[in-house]
Design a protein around this motif. Structure first.
Motif, mmCIF file in Angstrom:
data_model
loop_
_atom_site.group_PDB
_atom_site.id
_atom_site.type_symbol
_atom_site.label_atom_id
_atom_site.label_comp_id
_atom_site.label_asym_id
_atom_site.label_seq_id
_atom_site.Cartn_x
_atom_site.Cartn_y
_atom_site.Cartn_z
ATOM 1 N N GLY A 45 0.749 -1.110 -0.102
ATOM 2 C CA GLY A 45 -0.027 0.069 0.094
ATOM 3 C C GLY A 45 0.838 1.242 0.074
ATOM 4 N N LEU A 46 0.173 2.312 0.219
ATOM 5 C CA LEU A 46 1.008 3.549 0.005
ATOM 6 C C LEU A 46 1.734 3.647 1.489
ATOM 7 N N LEU A 47 3.063 3.693 1.444
ATOM 8 C CA LEU A 47 3.734 3.631 2.804
ATOM 9 C C LEU A 47 3.835 5.158 3.311
ATOM 10 N N PRO A 48 4.285 5.282 4.413
ATOM 11 C CA PRO A 48 4.330 6.788 5.143
ATOM 12 C C PRO A 48 5.367 7.545 4.137
ATOM 13 N N PHE A 49 5.048 8.937 4.238
ATOM 14 C CA PHE A 49 6.004 9.686 3.533
ATOM 15 C C PHE A 49 6.991 10.243 4.455
ATOM 16 N N LYS A 50 8.308 10.479 3.762
ATOM 17 C CA LYS A 50 9.177 11.555 4.369
ATOM 18 C C LYS A 50 9.006 12.914 4.168
ATOM 19 N N THR A 51 9.578 13.508 4.977
ATOM 20 C CA THR A 51 9.349 15.209 4.716
ATOM 21 C C THR A 51 10.179 15.918 3.817
ATOM 22 N N GLY A 52 11.149 15.303 3.333
ATOM 23 C CA GLY A 52 12.003 16.170 2.466
ATOM 24 C C GLY A 52 11.034 16.789 1.131
ATOM 25 N N ALA A 53 10.418 16.307 0.384
ATOM 26 C CA ALA A 53 9.563 16.819 -0.780
ATOM 27 C C ALA A 53 8.860 18.168 -0.268
ATOM 28 N N PHE A 54 8.374 18.126 0.913
ATOM 29 C CA PHE A 54 7.331 19.010 1.516
ATOM 30 C C PHE A 54 8.100 20.101 2.292
ATOM 31 N N HIS A 55 9.312 19.900 2.694
ATOM 32 C CA HIS A 55 10.307 21.156 3.305
ATOM 33 C C HIS A 55 10.523 21.741 1.949
ATOM 34 N N ALA A 56 10.987 21.193 0.788
ATOM 35 C CA ALA A 56 11.461 21.799 -0.422
ATOM 36 C C ALA A 56 10.202 22.676 -0.950
ATOM 37 N N ALA A 57 9.182 22.038 -0.903
ATOM 38 C CA ALA A 57 8.138 22.805 -1.823
ATOM 39 C C ALA A 57 7.849 24.232 -0.982
ATOM 40 N N ILE A 58 7.663 24.010 0.650
ATOM 41 C CA ILE A 58 7.343 25.110 1.304
ATOM 42 C C ILE A 58 8.549 26.073 1.093
ATOM 43 N N ALA A 59 9.728 25.908 1.198
ATOM 44 C CA ALA A 59 10.878 26.769 0.942
ATOM 45 C C ALA A 59 10.865 27.256 -0.266
ATOM 46 N N ALA A 60 10.714 26.593 -1.356
ATOM 47 C CA ALA A 60 10.552 27.243 -2.572
ATOM 48 C C ALA A 60 9.322 27.823 -3.016
ATOM 49 N N GLY A 61 8.053 27.823 -2.074
ATOM 50 C CA GLY A 61 7.055 28.603 -2.440
ATOM 51 C C GLY A 61 6.290 27.926 -3.676
ATOM 52 N N VAL A 62 6.217 26.502 -3.986
ATOM 53 C CA VAL A 62 5.663 26.088 -5.042
ATOM 54 C C VAL A 62 4.538 24.981 -4.449
#
Length: 242
Positions: A155-172
Motif C-alpha cells: 500500500g501507500l507507505l508513510p511519507f518522508k518530509t523532504g519533498a514537502f520542506h522543499a515545496a514550502i521553501a520554494a513556495g511552489v
C-alpha cells in the motif's frame, strides 16, 4: 517462451533508449526538459509487458509551472507506467548510487537529474534548501517519491518530509501523481496483463504551510493520494467485472 522473448525485446529496447537518450542528453547537456523526453520513451514500452496504461492529466496541466510532483513508488514497472507522466522542465531526485548503474547511470546524470547523498542525513536536509533555490532560479519542477522506497504491495507507505520542506521553501505547489495497484498483476508469461491508470491531480497549495506544520501538509497529501489510488483500484475492479 513468451518470458524469454519479452526479456530479449525489453532489454534491447531499454539499452537502445539509454544509448540514444545519453547522446540526446549530452547534446543538450542537462537541459531541464531532457528528463521528460527520455521518460516518455520509457513510458511507451508498456505494451511489451502486456499492459494497457491510461494516462490522465487535469486541464491546464501543461501550465502548472514550477512545482514538486510526488508519485507513489510501487516497483520497477513504474518506469513503464508513471514515466509517461513526467512533464517538461521536470527533473527527478535520486541517490548518488544511481549514477553507477551501467548505461542508465550516465543517462540519469547527463539528462539533468539531481543526485543526493542519502547516507549523509545532515547534508540531505541542507540539500532541500538548495533544491528550493534551484527550483526558483532555473524555473524547474522536481519529481520525487516521498515514500523513499518501493512499496511492493504494502500500500501507500508513510511519507518522508523532504519533498514537502522543499515545496514550502520554494513556495511552489505539490502535484500528486497516482498509479493504480501493480503488485502481482504482471506475469511476463501472459499476453494480457490488464490495465493500469495513472492520474495527475490538481496542484495542492503550500502557501499556508511552514516548517512548523510541514507534517500537516505531508499527511494531507498522503490522504489525498491514498483516496485517489483506492478510487482507481475500484474503477478497474468494476471494469473487470463489467
Amino acid at each position: 517462451m513468451l518470458l524469454f522473448l519479452r526479456a530479449i525485446i525489453v532489454v534491447f529496447a531499454a539499452l537502445l533508449i539509454c544509448l540514444l537518450g545519453t547522446v540526446y542528453s549530452l547534446i543538450r547537456f542537462k537541459n531541464p526538459s531532457n528528463v521528460g523526453v527520455v521518460a516518455r520513451w520509457f513510458g511507451r514500452l508498456h505494451p511489451l509487458f502486456g499492459l494497457k496504461v491510461e494516462h490522465r492529466f487535469p486541464a491546464g496541466a501543461e501550465n502548472n509551472g514550477p512545482c514538486i510532483y510526488i508519485g507513489n513508488h510501487q516497483n520497477n514497472y513504474d518506469m513503464v507506467t508513471m514515466a509517461y507522466m513526467v512533464m517538461p522542465r521536470t527533473v527527478s531526485v535520486g541517490k548518488k548510487s544511481l549514477a553507477l548503474i551501467p548505461f542508465f547511470g550516465l543517462l540519469y546524470w547527463a539528462s539533468g537529474n539531481i543526485l543526493l547523498d542519502r547516507d549523509n542525513k545532515s547534508k540531505a536536509h541542507s540539500t532541500m534548501g538548495e533544491l528550493a533555490k534551484r527550483i526558483n532560479r532555473d524555473k524547474l519542477s522536481i519529481w520525487m517519491f516521498p515514500e523513499g522506497t518501493r512499496s511492493r504491495g504494502r500500500g501507500l507507505l508513510p511519507f518522508k518530509t523532504g519533498a514537502f520542506h522543499a515545496a514550502i521553501a520554494a513556495g511552489v505547489p505539490i502535484v500528486p501523481v497516482c498509479c493504480s495497484n501493480l503488485h502481482h498483476k504482471i506475469d511476463l508469461n501472459r499476453w494480457d496483463n490488464g490495465k493500469v491508470i495513472c492520474e495527475m491531480l490538481a496542484p495542492i497549495d503550500t502557501s499556508n504551510y511552514s516548517r512548523e506544520n510541514v507534517r500537516e501538509l505531508m499527511n494531507h497529501c498522503h490522504a489525498v493520494m491514498k483516496q485517489k489510488i483506492d478510487q482507481l483500484d475500484q474503477e478497474l475492479a468494476q471494469q473487470h467485472l463489467g
